[in-house]
Design a protein around this motif. Sequence first.
Motif, PDB file in Angstrom:
ATOM      1  N   SER A 308      -6.755  14.232 -21.392  1.00 17.73           N
ATOM      2  CA  SER A 308      -6.363  14.183 -19.991  1.00 17.73           C
ATOM      3  C   SER A 308      -6.996  15.370 -19.261  1.00 17.73           C
ATOM      4  CB  SER A 308      -4.843  14.241 -19.870  1.00 17.73           C
ATOM      5  OG  SER A 308      -4.452  14.270 -18.522  1.00 17.73           O
ATOM      6  N   GLY A 309      -7.621  15.113 -18.125  1.00 17.47           N
ATOM      7  CA  GLY A 309      -8.281  16.193 -17.391  1.00 17.47           C
ATOM      8  C   GLY A 309      -9.580  16.637 -18.043  1.00 17.47           C
ATOM      9  N   ILE A 310     -10.266  15.715 -18.727  1.00 22.80           N
ATOM     10  CA  ILE A 310     -11.499  16.062 -19.435  1.00 22.80           C
ATOM     11  C   ILE A 310     -12.562  16.615 -18.484  1.00 22.80           C
ATOM     12  CG2 ILE A 310     -12.477  13.738 -19.232  1.00 22.80           C
ATOM     13  CD1 ILE A 310     -13.703  14.145 -22.040  1.00 22.80           C
ATOM     14  N   GLU A 311     -12.457  16.224 -17.198  1.00 27.75           N
ATOM     15  CA  GLU A 311     -13.449  16.689 -16.221  1.00 27.75           C
ATOM     16  C   GLU A 311     -13.450  18.211 -16.083  1.00 27.75           C
ATOM     17  OE1 GLU A 311      -9.612  15.698 -14.089  1.00 27.75           O
ATOM     18  OE2 GLU A 311     -10.904  14.695 -15.542  1.00 27.75           O
ATOM     19  N   ASN A 312     -12.314  18.878 -16.422  1.00 32.90           N
ATOM     20  CA  ASN A 312     -12.236  20.334 -16.335  1.00 32.90           C
ATOM     21  C   ASN A 312     -13.070  21.028 -17.410  1.00 32.90           C
ATOM     22  OD1 ASN A 312     -10.212  21.050 -14.128  1.00 32.90           O
ATOM     23  ND2 ASN A 312      -9.100  19.490 -15.273  1.00 32.90           N
ATOM     24  N   TYR A 313     -13.515  20.262 -18.404  1.00 41.04           N
ATOM     25  CA  TYR A 313     -14.357  20.812 -19.469  1.00 41.04           C
ATOM     26  C   TYR A 313     -15.800  20.302 -19.347  1.00 41.04           C
ATOM     27  CZ  TYR A 313      -9.735  21.810 -21.406  1.00 41.04           C
ATOM     28  OH  TYR A 313      -8.444  22.257 -21.576  1.00 41.04           O
ATOM     29  N   SER A 314     -16.146  19.748 -18.185  1.00 39.38           N
ATOM     30  CA  SER A 314     -17.458  19.117 -18.021  1.00 39.38           C
ATOM     31  C   SER A 314     -18.604  20.107 -18.233  1.00 39.38           C
ATOM     32  CB  SER A 314     -17.570  18.470 -16.639  1.00 39.38           C
ATOM     33  OG  SER A 314     -17.430  19.446 -15.620  1.00 39.38           O
ATOM     34  N   ALA A 315     -18.426  21.354 -17.803  1.00 43.74           N
ATOM     35  CA  ALA A 315     -19.493  22.350 -17.974  1.00 43.74           C
ATOM     36  C   ALA A 315     -19.763  22.600 -19.455  1.00 43.74           C
ATOM     37  CB  ALA A 315     -19.113  23.656 -17.274  1.00 43.74           C
ATOM     38  N   GLN A 316     -18.691  22.663 -20.245  1.00 39.02           N
ATOM     39  CA  GLN A 316     -18.854  22.879 -21.684  1.00 39.02           C
ATOM     40  C   GLN A 316     -19.447  21.649 -22.356  1.00 39.02           C
ATOM     41  OE1 GLN A 316     -18.545  25.710 -22.871  1.00 39.02           O
ATOM     42  NE2 GLN A 316     -16.691  26.827 -22.297  1.00 39.02           N
ATOM     43  N   LYS A 322     -22.924  29.124 -16.511  1.00 31.83           N
ATOM     44  CA  LYS A 322     -21.978  29.436 -15.447  1.00 31.83           C
ATOM     45  C   LYS A 322     -22.670  29.377 -14.078  1.00 31.83           C
ATOM     46  CE  LYS A 322     -18.837  33.081 -13.863  1.00 31.83           C
ATOM     47  NZ  LYS A 322     -18.298  34.443 -14.121  1.00 31.83           N
ATOM     48  N   GLY A 323     -22.083  28.633 -13.155  1.00 35.67           N
ATOM     49  CA  GLY A 323     -22.626  28.525 -11.809  1.00 35.67           C
ATOM     50  C   GLY A 323     -23.756  27.525 -11.650  1.00 35.67           C
ATOM     51  N   GLN A 324     -24.206  26.933 -12.759  1.00 35.77           N
ATOM     52  CA  GLN A 324     -25.298  25.975 -12.691  1.00 35.77           C
ATOM     53  C   GLN A 324     -24.858  24.719 -11.934  1.00 35.77           C
ATOM     54  OE1 GLN A 324     -26.988  25.060 -16.519  1.00 35.77           O
ATOM     55  NE2 GLN A 324     -28.095  23.267 -15.780  1.00 35.77           N
ATOM     56  N   THR A 325     -25.768  24.163 -11.164  1.00 37.37           N
ATOM     57  CA  THR A 325     -25.458  22.960 -10.391  1.00 37.37           C
ATOM     58  C   THR A 325     -25.034  21.828 -11.320  1.00 37.37           C
ATOM     59  OG1 THR A 325     -27.100  23.555  -8.721  1.00 37.37           O
ATOM     60  CG2 THR A 325     -26.353  21.276  -8.751  1.00 37.37           C
TER      61      THR A 325
END
Length: 665
Positions: A308-316, A322-325
């Motif tokens: 649940s809320g997998i989108e919060n780990y999308s960068a990983q 960090k900060g990448q588009t």
Amino acid sequence: MEFKKHNQFKLVSKYQPAGDQPRAIAQLLEGIAQGKKDQVLLGATGTGKTFTMANIIANQNRQTLVLAHNKTLAMQIYYELKEFFPENRVEYFVSNFDFFQPEAYLPSKDLYIDKDARQNIELDMMRLSAMNALMTRNDTIVVASVASIYAAQDPAVYSKSFFELNVGQKLSKKELLMFFVKTGYTRNDIENAPGTFSVKGDVIKIVPGWTANIMFRISMFGEEIEMIDVLDTLTGSYIDRTRTITIFPAQAYVTPEDKLKQACENIRKEMVQRVNEFTEQGLLLEAQRLEQRTKYDLESLEEFGFCSGIENYSAQLDFREKGQTPYSLINYFQDNFLTIIDESHMMIPQVRGMYNTDRSRKETLVKYGFRLPSALDNRPLNFEEFTNLLNTTIYTSATPGEYETELTKGEVVEQIIRPTGLLDPVIEIRPSQGQIEDIIEQISIRKQSNERVFITTLTIRMSEDLTSYLQERGIKVAYLHSELKTLERSEILNDLRKGVYDAVVGVNLLREGLDLPEVSLVCILDADKQGFLRNTRSLIQTTGRAARNANGLVIFYADSISKAMQETIEETSRRRQIQHQYNLDHNITPKTIIKSIGETMLTEKARQNINELNKVKGTKNKKLAIQKVIDGLRKEMLQAAKDLDFETAATLRDTIIELEGQKNF
């Protein structure tokens, strides 16, 4: 099912470009040929901007992104373009939630608000269908809302999740089932739901994640695919037999097993580091909160590949710095794609505001231990990132905004002429003293001609007081405000059309669904005041509410002539003159648009069923009754959409959302 990358767009229409559509199309195409990156189409209401855009798309033969600022407008454009391009892929990409309340924390009240969402499986399927079409076909148009700038999976990773199955192909049943699981499909031997598969002996059935209408039956003979049949999902009946199918992922986020393992390890390291920071600062509650939540999510990710809320780990999961588009839907388009921004004066400010709004909410969640710092990179594009991704772009609006006007150095392509011959309304200025008595007289005059009146004020209090006063004077009037439910609002507008009311009073009459041909008079109180609802753009848009009637008139009640009023009068007069000359040249007599009143009403049966809900007792019985009504409304909505009756479809959709809310809360 075979997919061809280089199909040609084929525009199907019984009409040919008319009015100044041919000139607008020629100018826009010439601008594109000259290498102009940005162009503006100033298209007055009712001039057929969508048909003009369809001609541009057919000529350019590029993948096209059409942006609209709300779901209702997006739905309308989507169905219009599907009608124009029946042989090509026209897709719809909006938020996959009927209702969405984002996760948030209010420190002043120590109140955590969990994400509250009702996912619409139909919208989810359409989103997946859009992504799949962009990856496989050149002849694809995607009509999208601001949801298109939110974080999505790396398209390169997503494209590797596709796999083809062919008759005669050799692979074991175990291998095939593993393919399904790795791309987000789940086993369900009871229900044929999208994104599921079932197994019975050597026969495997799979329902794609992007449609609920068909499923594939794969018949194995040993370790070889013997047959592939296409079946109706509901009835199970045979539709077709094919030699090849492409299996697309069942979810928008599909991470390969090896990468998922590494991503989970990186998430764990970030958690430990952040927990240590909280502990060193004496923030033990925040440390405990973050550790508990993240460990729970990691268990789910490692076990099921989802949480649940997998989108919060999308960068990983995307291994972004960090900060990448972030990636977004726009990254799924080919490099030379075309962008059309409809109602750009509304869409551009909306895109501008998304990043900061999202950032502020997420920073609070991170600060108090509800999310890891990397959650900040699950975000919409900022405006610079958005514009950097665009190539050839056409901004369309009846009132272009400052951004797009400056971008093109004031150069615009105009489309002013309505094929119907209808002119922009006449504008008169009258003093505010005695304005209410004048309005009463005007309502009486319009009533004699079976016409209606819109009255717009600056404040809610004034709207309420004016409505009460007019009612006391025997005027049949209703107050249209933001707290009205969709059904109530729809009933008021249709009662206005039928003559139950002679006038409607409101603060903001710029919302969709208010273009009623019976309205021949718009009264604007405090027209000379400064502010959003009285600037040039808003005054022109409000004035357009009387443009569907041949007797259209707008009265500005004011004690002075503001700059916005003067600009609106000059622009409206200019457009009237252009249309008038066209009518003279082509011997056209303007006629009020004729539109059946029943087109924007819920059926009598639907209204009766909704009213009967109040009599149902008991929570369980109420939920069953609501669901029965929703099922009926959904059938009506799909039929209305099929008939291109967009206002009815939008009204039914909004009513369904409200009933879903009653069922779930």
